[in-house]
Design a protein around this motif. Structure first.
Motif, PDB file in Angstrom:
ATOM      1  N   GLY A  97       0.899  -1.218  -0.034  1.00 20.47           N
ATOM      2  CA  GLY A  97      -0.058  -0.159  -0.020  1.00 20.47           C
ATOM      3  C   GLY A  97       0.728   1.398  -0.018  1.00 20.47           C
ATOM      4  O   GLY A  97       0.616   2.112  -0.709  1.00 20.47           O
ATOM      5  N   MET A  98       1.921   1.307   0.766  1.00 21.03           N
ATOM      6  CA  MET A  98       2.896   2.389   0.692  1.00 21.03           C
ATOM      7  C   MET A  98       3.616   2.829  -0.693  1.00 21.03           C
ATOM      8  O   MET A  98       3.757   3.639  -1.009  1.00 21.03           O
ATOM      9  N   GLU A 102       2.894   5.729  -3.238  1.00 22.86           N
ATOM     10  CA  GLU A 102       4.228   6.475  -3.729  1.00 22.86           C
ATOM     11  C   GLU A 102       4.805   6.996  -2.282  1.00 22.86           C
ATOM     12  O   GLU A 102       5.440   8.230  -2.337  1.00 22.86           O
ATOM     13  N   LEU A 103       4.401   6.541  -1.123  1.00 18.74           N
ATOM     14  CA  LEU A 103       5.099   7.124   0.030  1.00 18.74           C
ATOM     15  C   LEU A 103       6.550   6.439  -0.053  1.00 18.74           C
ATOM     16  O   LEU A 103       7.531   6.978   0.796  1.00 18.74           O
ATOM     17  N   LEU A 104       6.743   5.380  -0.463  1.00 19.51           N
ATOM     18  CA  LEU A 104       7.850   4.726  -0.437  1.00 19.51           C
ATOM     19  C   LEU A 104       8.531   4.559  -2.024  1.00 19.51           C
ATOM     20  O   LEU A 104       7.417   4.085  -2.920  1.00 19.51           O
ATOM     21  N   THR A 105       9.565   4.657  -2.363  1.00 24.91           N
ATOM     22  CA  THR A 105      10.112   4.432  -3.848  1.00 24.91           C
ATOM     23  C   THR A 105      11.241   3.725  -3.544  1.00 24.91           C
ATOM     24  O   THR A 105      12.100   3.416  -2.629  1.00 24.91           O
ATOM     25  N   LEU A 106      11.322   2.928  -4.733  1.00 23.45           N
ATOM     26  CA  LEU A 106      12.305   1.781  -4.976  1.00 23.45           C
ATOM     27  C   LEU A 106      13.425   2.368  -6.014  1.00 23.45           C
ATOM     28  O   LEU A 106      12.810   2.511  -7.039  1.00 23.45           O
TER      29      LEU A 106
END
Length: 128
Positions: A97-98, A102-106
């Motif tokens: 969900g994050m 787009e609260l986390l990016t890889l």
């Protein structure tokens, strides 16, 4: 006829049926024409065609080993999943969900497009 001979004959027959079906047949023709376009001598064309055939055989063999191995271990895997998956599912769904919000990016290390870089390095040899 023994059980092994029936299994081997059926695997051989399914291989023949797969090799002459329309999709793999078109793929094989396209691949051989692609790899032979940059090669000048006929012996290198044959070598690259054999290398393609061997690579395709090995990839199908690896896929078969993975599938059979996973089917044989399905019982033990289901016991582990029933025991521990409910503990892992919550954090996995929160992380997914994050990423979706787009609260986390890889960020992967490397320069440019990986496929284009590999294509530029591999294509001049012609064999791979």
């Amino acid at each position: 006829m023994g059980e092994w001979s029936i299994m081997l004959m059926s695997a051989f027959w399914f291989g023949i049926l797969t090799s002459i079906s329309p999709c793999p047949l078109a793929t094989n023709v396209a691949a051989i024409s692609y790899i032979s376009k940059g090669v000048q001598s006929p012996s290198k064309v044959i070598f690259t065609g054999l290398a393609y055939t061997l690579g395709r055989m090995l990839s199908y063999l690896a896929l078969g080993v993975i599938l059979v191995g996973s089917l044989l271990s399905a019982v033990s895997l289901s016991v582990v999943l029933q025991k521990y998956m409910n503990l892992l599912l919550g954090p996995i769904l929160i992380l997914v969900g994050m990423f979706l919000l787009e609260l986390l990016t890889l960020r992967l290390p490397g320069k440019g497009d990986l496929i284009e870089t590999l294509k530029g390095k591999i294509n001049p040899q012609g064999y791979v």
